[in-house]
Design a protein around this motif. Structure first.
Motif, short mmCIF file in Angstrom:
data_model
loop_
_atom_site.label_atom_id
_atom_site.label_comp_id
_atom_site.label_asym_id
_atom_site.label_seq_id
_atom_site.Cartn_x
_atom_site.Cartn_y
_atom_site.Cartn_z
N GLN A 36 0.85 -1.20 0.00
CA GLN A 36 0.00 0.00 0.00
C GLN A 36 0.88 1.25 0.00
O GLN A 36 1.71 1.42 0.89
CB GLN A 36 -0.92 0.03 1.23
N TRP A 37 0.65 2.10 -0.98
CA TRP A 37 1.38 3.38 -1.05
C TRP A 37 0.45 4.50 -0.61
O TRP A 37 -0.75 4.48 -0.91
CB TRP A 37 1.86 3.65 -2.48
N ASN A 38 1.05 5.48 0.05
CA ASN A 38 0.29 6.52 0.74
C ASN A 38 -0.56 7.39 -0.19
O ASN A 38 -1.80 7.36 -0.11
CB ASN A 38 1.32 7.34 1.53
N PRO A 74 3.50 6.64 6.90
CA PRO A 74 4.59 6.25 6.00
C PRO A 74 4.17 6.15 4.54
O PRO A 74 2.99 6.02 4.23
CB PRO A 74 5.00 4.87 6.51
N HIS A 75 5.18 6.19 3.69
CA HIS A 75 4.84 6.16 2.26
C HIS A 75 4.49 4.77 1.78
O HIS A 75 3.72 4.63 0.83
CB HIS A 75 5.93 6.85 1.44
N ILE A 76 4.99 3.73 2.48
CA ILE A 76 4.56 2.36 2.14
C ILE A 76 4.16 1.64 3.43
O ILE A 76 4.87 1.72 4.43
CB ILE A 76 5.69 1.52 1.51
N GLY A 84 9.12 -9.28 -5.41
CA GLY A 84 9.11 -8.44 -6.61
C GLY A 84 9.31 -6.97 -6.33
O GLY A 84 9.17 -6.16 -7.24
N TYR A 85 9.62 -6.58 -5.08
CA TYR A 85 9.86 -5.15 -4.81
C TYR A 85 11.09 -4.97 -3.93
O TYR A 85 11.30 -5.71 -2.97
CB TYR A 85 8.65 -4.50 -4.11
N TYR A 86 11.88 -3.99 -4.28
CA TYR A 86 13.00 -3.57 -3.43
C TYR A 86 12.94 -2.05 -3.34
O TYR A 86 12.71 -1.40 -4.36
CB TYR A 86 14.34 -3.98 -4.05
N ARG A 166 7.53 12.34 -6.34
CA ARG A 166 7.99 12.67 -7.70
C ARG A 166 9.50 12.39 -7.70
O ARG A 166 10.35 13.28 -7.79
CB ARG A 166 7.65 14.12 -8.02
N ASP A 167 9.79 11.10 -7.63
CA ASP A 167 11.08 10.61 -7.19
C ASP A 167 12.31 11.23 -7.81
O ASP A 167 13.21 11.66 -7.12
CB ASP A 167 11.15 9.09 -7.41
N ASN A 168 12.40 11.19 -9.13
CA ASN A 168 13.68 11.66 -9.67
C ASN A 168 13.55 12.90 -10.54
O ASN A 168 14.10 13.00 -11.62
CB ASN A 168 14.48 10.54 -10.36
N GLU A 199 12.85 4.00 -18.64
CA GLU A 199 11.69 4.65 -18.03
C GLU A 199 11.82 4.73 -16.51
O GLU A 199 10.90 5.14 -15.82
CB GLU A 199 10.41 3.87 -18.39
N ARG A 200 12.96 4.27 -15.99
CA ARG A 200 13.13 4.20 -14.53
C ARG A 200 14.39 4.99 -14.10
O ARG A 200 15.25 5.28 -14.91
CB ARG A 200 13.28 2.73 -14.08
N PRO A 201 14.49 5.30 -12.79
CA PRO A 201 15.70 5.98 -12.30
C PRO A 201 16.96 5.14 -12.52
O PRO A 201 16.90 3.92 -12.69
CB PRO A 201 15.41 6.16 -10.81
N ARG A 351 11.37 9.30 -19.07
CA ARG A 351 11.94 8.85 -17.79
C ARG A 351 11.14 9.42 -16.62
O ARG A 351 10.79 10.59 -16.58
CB ARG A 351 13.42 9.24 -17.68
N TYR A 352 10.93 8.50 -15.68
CA TYR A 352 10.21 8.76 -14.43
C TYR A 352 10.37 10.21 -13.94
O TYR A 352 11.47 10.62 -13.55
CB TYR A 352 10.82 7.78 -13.40
N TRP A 353 9.31 10.98 -13.97
CA TRP A 353 9.21 12.34 -13.41
C TRP A 353 10.16 13.36 -14.05
O TRP A 353 10.30 14.45 -13.54
CB TRP A 353 9.43 12.33 -11.88
C1 DGY Z 1 9.68 3.24 -6.11
O1 DGY Z 1 10.05 2.23 -5.53
O2 DGY Z 1 9.97 3.56 -7.26
C2 DGY Z 1 8.75 4.11 -5.41
O3 DGY Z 1 8.39 5.22 -6.16
C3 DGY Z 1 9.25 4.49 -4.07
O4 DGY Z 1 8.16 4.91 -3.38
#
Ligand code: DGY
Length: 425
Positions: A36-38, A74-76, A84-86, A166-168, A199-201, A351-353
């Motif tokens: 769950q994301w905030n 928290p954000h998560i 499948g998530y890190y 808006r991560d990166n 498409e990712r950081p 690319r992301y954001w």
């Molecule tokens: C991610 O893992 O990319 C998320 O945006 C972090 O919250």
């Protein structure tokens, strides 16, 4: 149409929310984000509101099951283990049940709660649920205004790029460059198994942001210390405006629930934030994020530059200047609203954001323009959003040049915006 996109209908959007429902909370996307994301959940509640009011409230209530004793939400929230998530719960090393991350996210929940309350078909149930939520919302906002604004400056501190949601953004390049990476997590990343690397950081970004997590862990996740000592301390224009709007909405909710003491407390926060916004104004008149360590404003204009409208924090003349800025962007990008200025050297439309369009930002920006009487711009943003969904489906984000779908698929908050903004037949 993107080759694998199937036409989206309201039924289809509802089905996505149901498919991503894990029982009281909704994952943003089953593969990329399996918890769950905030701020995702706050928008998701607006989607559920259109067809299942009790479920909409439970989305917010479940989010607050992750609230810390100091008020932080928290954000998560890691309700259940998932692959499948890190970084998962072990990487955060916080001390809460259910396990959570250690940072927050833009506070949209109070605005969602007010909307659920006002639109309620079952007014009595809504009042009861809002009454239970109110002290928790208050405690969270108080955390922003006290722990994250230790000098009561009116500008709240964001201590991690993920906290901004808006991560990166280019805004975080300079503050992150000052962080010396002490970890290499490139082999641990899971996001690249779901989404293309372009498409990712970058790995460098991940190494720096996970270094910040390590540093906060070393401080025992002590909120007050992190706010003063983090190597990354910025005032994110997005959080600042979303919080100001959420304060106004919390104020209205408190009055509606006849809690005068709460309304008075929130009123003080609003006055302080309203006065402080001018510190985020650059010489060209645009609003930007601020590096609190160096005192420098961010180099780029981003889509958050329009959010002072959403916060109802500017005068009509400034609103007109933002309308002109919007028109300039509209000549550069076919689909509004790119996340970063299309004229900025670092504009990266995939690319992301760093360029793509997000429906949730569009929803808030259109609300802002409508609030200042620019209903034609608001309609164009809404129509453009409908076009993106028609063309590419419920993707996480979209290329502003051609509307191509990017990031995760079957995305919950995109489905929610389709429903609450009535984007498709
Ligand atoms: C991610 O893992 O990319 C998320 O945006 C972090 O919250």
């Amino acid at each position: 149409m993107t080759k694998d996109a199937t036409p989206v209908t309201r039924d289809g959007a509802r089905e996505i929310l149901k498919a991503n429902d894990r029982g009281g909370y909704t994952v943003p996307n089953a593969n990329v984000y399996p918890f769950q994301w905030n701020w995702d959940s706050a928008f998701v509640a607006l989607g559920f509101q259109t067809f299942d009011e009790p479920r909409a409230w439970s989305e917010l209530e479940t989010l607050f099951s992750g609230q810390w004793d100091d008020g932080m939400v928290p954000h998560i929230v890691f309700h259940r283990p998932a692959d499948g998530y890190y970084p998962g719960p072990a990487a955060w090393g916080t001390h809460h049940t259910p396990p959570t991350s250690g940072i927050s996210q833009p506070p949209v929940a109070a605005s969602a709660a007010l909307r659920l309350f006002r639109a309620a078909r079952d007014a009595q149930a809504a009042r009861q649920r809002a009454q239970k939520l109110l002290p928790k919302l208050l405690a969270w906002h108080r955390w922003w205004h006290e722990i994250r604004d230790p000098d009561r400056s009116g500008l709240v501190t964001c201590v991690h790029p993920w906290e901004s949601g808006r991560d990166n953004l280019p805004d975080w390049d300079a503050p992150l460059a000052a962080v010396t990476p002490t970890v290499d997590v490139s082999a641990l990343r899971k996001d690249l198994t779901h989404v293309g690397a372009a498409e990712r950081p970058t790995h460098d970004f991940y190494n720096r942001v996970m270094t910040l997590v390590e540093q906060a862990r070393a401080l025992g996740w002590n909120g007050a210390q992190i706010a003063r000592e983090s190597e990354f301390r910025v005032c994110d224009l997005g959080i600042q405006c979303i919080l100001l709007r959420a304060d106004r909405d919390l104020h209205d909710l408190a009055w509606a629930l006849e809690d005068a003491a709460a309304a008075t407390e929130v009123g003080h926060w609003i006055a302080r934030s309203d006065a402080a916004l001018t510190r985020l104004r650059a010489d060209d008149g645009s609003f930007r994020s601020l590096d609190l360590r160096t005192g420098k404003l961010a180099p780029a204009i981003t889509s958050a530059t329009f959010l002072p409208l959403y916060a109802r924090a500017v005068d009509q003349q400034t609103a007109s200047a933002l309308a002109e800025l919007f028109e300039r962007w509209a000549t550069k990008a076919r689909f509004a609203v790119p996340s970063t200025d299309p004229d900025f050297a670092g504009f990266d439309p995939q690319r992301y954001w760093r360029g793509p369009v997000w429906l949730v930002m569009n929803f808030m920006i259109a609300d802002g323009f409508a609030g200042y009487g620019f209903s034609e711009i608001a309609s164009r943003i809404r129509e453009g959003s409908a076009g993106l969904v028609r063309q590419s489906g419920l993707r996480e984000y979209f290329d502003p040049r051609n509307g191509d779908g990017l990031g995760g698929r079957d995305f919950s908050w995109s489905a929610a915006i389709v429903l609450c903004w009535d984007l498709v037949a």
